[in-house]
Design a protein around this motif. Sequence first.
Motif, PDB file in Angstrom:
ATOM      1  N   VAL A 276      14.173  46.282-122.978  1.00  0.00           N
ATOM      2  CA  VAL A 276      14.858  46.039-124.246  1.00  0.00           C
ATOM      3  C   VAL A 276      14.215  44.810-124.880  1.00  0.00           C
ATOM      4  CG1 VAL A 276      17.028  45.349-125.302  1.00  0.00           C
ATOM      5  CG2 VAL A 276      17.028  47.023-123.455  1.00  0.00           C
ATOM      6  N   LYS A 277      13.786  44.951-126.127  1.00  0.00           N
ATOM      7  CA  LYS A 277      13.153  43.834-126.821  1.00  0.00           C
ATOM      8  C   LYS A 277      14.067  43.316-127.895  1.00  0.00           C
ATOM      9  CE  LYS A 277       9.007  42.994-127.766  1.00  0.00           C
ATOM     10  NZ  LYS A 277       7.579  42.852-128.068  1.00  0.00           N
ATOM     11  N   ARG A 278      14.228  42.018-127.939  1.00  0.00           N
ATOM     12  CA  ARG A 278      14.964  41.405-129.032  1.00  0.00           C
ATOM     13  C   ARG A 278      14.053  41.414-130.255  1.00  0.00           C
ATOM     14  NH1 ARG A 278      19.096  37.576-129.085  1.00  0.00           N
ATOM     15  NH2 ARG A 278      19.930  37.602-131.193  1.00  0.00           N
ATOM     16  N   ILE A 279      14.554  41.836-131.396  1.00  0.00           N
ATOM     17  CA  ILE A 279      13.717  41.826-132.596  1.00  0.00           C
ATOM     18  C   ILE A 279      14.426  41.054-133.690  1.00  0.00           C
ATOM     19  CG2 ILE A 279      12.393  43.915-132.098  1.00  0.00           C
ATOM     20  CD1 ILE A 279      14.258  45.461-133.892  1.00  0.00           C
ATOM     21  N   ALA A 280      13.641  40.508-134.583  1.00  0.00           N
ATOM     22  CA  ALA A 280      14.216  39.738-135.694  1.00  0.00           C
ATOM     23  C   ALA A 280      14.878  40.713-136.660  1.00  0.00           C
ATOM     24  CB  ALA A 280      13.114  38.966-136.396  1.00  0.00           C
TER      25      ALA A 280
ATOM     26  N   TRP B 238      18.253  44.810-131.309  1.00  0.00           N
ATOM     27  CA  TRP B 238      17.475  45.041-130.094  1.00  0.00           C
ATOM     28  C   TRP B 238      16.842  46.430-130.174  1.00  0.00           C
ATOM     29  CZ3 TRP B 238      22.335  42.958-130.242  1.00  0.00           C
ATOM     30  CH2 TRP B 238      22.512  41.690-129.673  1.00  0.00           C
TER      31      TRP B 238
ATOM     32  N   ASP C  16      22.107  40.834-135.368  1.00  0.00           N
ATOM     33  CA  ASP C  16      21.423  40.807-134.072  1.00  0.00           C
ATOM     34  C   ASP C  16      20.894  42.213-133.818  1.00  0.00           C
ATOM     35  OD1 ASP C  16      21.626  38.163-133.064  1.00  0.00           O
ATOM     36  OD2 ASP C  16      23.770  38.473-132.797  1.00  0.00           O
TER      37      ASP C  16
END
Lengths: 259, 413
Positions: A115-119, A106, A104
């Motif tokens: 805050v961006k969730r990133i793959a 961010w 996981d």
Amino acid sequence: MKNGVIIWGLMMSFVFGQMTGRQIMEKVDAWPEPKSMVAKTTMTLISIKRGREKKRVREITRYQRNFDKGKFKSKSLIRFLKPTDVKGTGFLMWEYRESNKNDDQWLFLPALGKVKRIAAREKSENFMGSDFTYEDIGGRKLDDDEYELLGEEEVNGVNCYKVQAIPKRKDTAYNKRIIWVDKNWFVMTKVQFYDKNNRLLKVLDFLKQRLDGNYWSVIKMKMKNVQTEHKTIMEMSEYEYDTGIRDNFFTKRFLQRVK
Amino acid sequence: MTLLTAQPQFDGYLQNWTAIRADEDPDYMMLRNRFRLNTTISGDWTRGYASFDVSDDLLIEGSPEMTLRELFLDIYFDKVDLRIGKQQVVWGKADGVFINDIVNPLDLRYFLLQDFEDIRIGIPMVKASVYTETLVLEAIWIPKFEPWRFAEQGSDWAFYQPQAFITPTGVEIPLAWGKSEEPPSKLQNSEYGLKLSGFAFGTDYSFLFLQSYQDRYLVSMDIDTLNLEDPPVKIKVYSYFRRVNMFGLNFSKPVLGAVFRGEFGYFPDYYFNVDPKVTFSTIVFDDNTCMLGYFQGMLALDISGPWGSTISTQYIRKQILDYVDTIQKANEVEEWMTLMISGTFWNETASARWLMLYDTTEESGLSRMIFGYEIADNVSAEFGVDLIWGNEENIFGQFDSNDNVYFKLMYSF
């Protein structure tokens, strides 16, 4: 404690004189990992333009906590310090013990204020424009490769085992790695990375390493991409081990907290 | 360490932004120099931050402009963080569009083409964040409402504003726009909101509630009834604001190497201007608003490719529930698509990005292409092309003649 470790290291070369590639790498892997770590890293990215070197500097602080048991293998938070236009950017990663479960991740971008969730990043992607990939920095697990002892060679005056590591799965950017391991201390001194066409791609030289208590600290290393002539010098300082960083430090709360 | 004994840290930049209209008769659209200074003082349990800006656009009268963008104090407790002062709060998951990200007013003086960090206006507020093992509760209180900022009428980025009222008989009565009527600074006019966030099953989620004044202003005439046989010489017009509630939901989750994200906002009662009542001899303006449910939502997918490339696409839908035909300047349904493709090259020395916002309902949109190059560690250059198209009364189309090429040079310290 330190004396004990030195004697143990010297004993290795006698006891394990005729070792297999796998056994050598098991000894490399056997060095203990700290429960938590903080280190400042300076990366100097060097390219050659019209015969002249052009240098760019990246600076980060990395906080990491490793777990012996439970669902997490490690949690880390990286804070970008330089260059100034990315100062304050933060990267949070939770790595799971389960090998088929993606990390996981961010990213906090101060300019966007969110805050961006990133793959989970491609492991073969370069880290901050350097010659190190995320895979190079995270390291490979012992069981990820098949090992073969190719012989012994001297690297910078140090007697080393020369071990070939071939990945068991295709999910890596490399066809193989050649690893030189210090015969006395069982730490890596040099690694060659070969691309999917089996051409030499990069050379990693461990220029300075230090034994801090039970833990090996890499102080300076150089990665050179021999195909592009681009190179990265990574220098680590201000190491702090087992300082007891709490689990809740590795959360979005602290990811956004720019110092 | 306390703030009094801590050493302040400074950073910032100097930037030049030059834009030239891409037209048969090219002219300067922007000649702006900007100095940004940020200061941080960090103690063990406190942090002070100030961001100061001096901007001089040679094409705008009244420049240079000095702005205190943000000025706040953070206080950290074991389970609670407090931020007090002029600040920006970001509640959305969308990029380049504003669905639930409506806490701060927007600075639209350069439309949506401002730098990201400048499009929200910092406003005084108190933010408290309470942390538990699994949840975060964020509460905000804004003592005074501040409206969006628009470019002066007559400038390149001024939003379309009708200058005359046309009667059914074809008589044009000039409109005189007065100052907007903002709600008085009273405690009962303050705005507040709550956000509850968590992480479960690999998904980041937030539930939101905000009671605030709606950003879309309403328009009122200073006369109640217009006699068609004896029309006035001009009509004075002013804008005002209504208080609304918003309930929202945000989420983001990685799926098969991509990130799936969305946000939805619902206003049970949103205000719209409606056409005045027309009789044989009069036009009645006295009650020219209606109150209806309003929904806006966004679904997006971010796909990471090799060499630091990303493809990000967003679908946005805005819908007025129980729509009535007399609503002014708003379609029942508005649909947008956005697309962003970005990548980096040569060990992140160079970058390219293409961003497109497209209103599928009105077939209008905006395209921005950016090429960036890092000349040195602290010197970067950016070259870009903005293309805007559509009907002149549409949000994009009104800026149809503002296609431009621009160049930015920035020195960071």
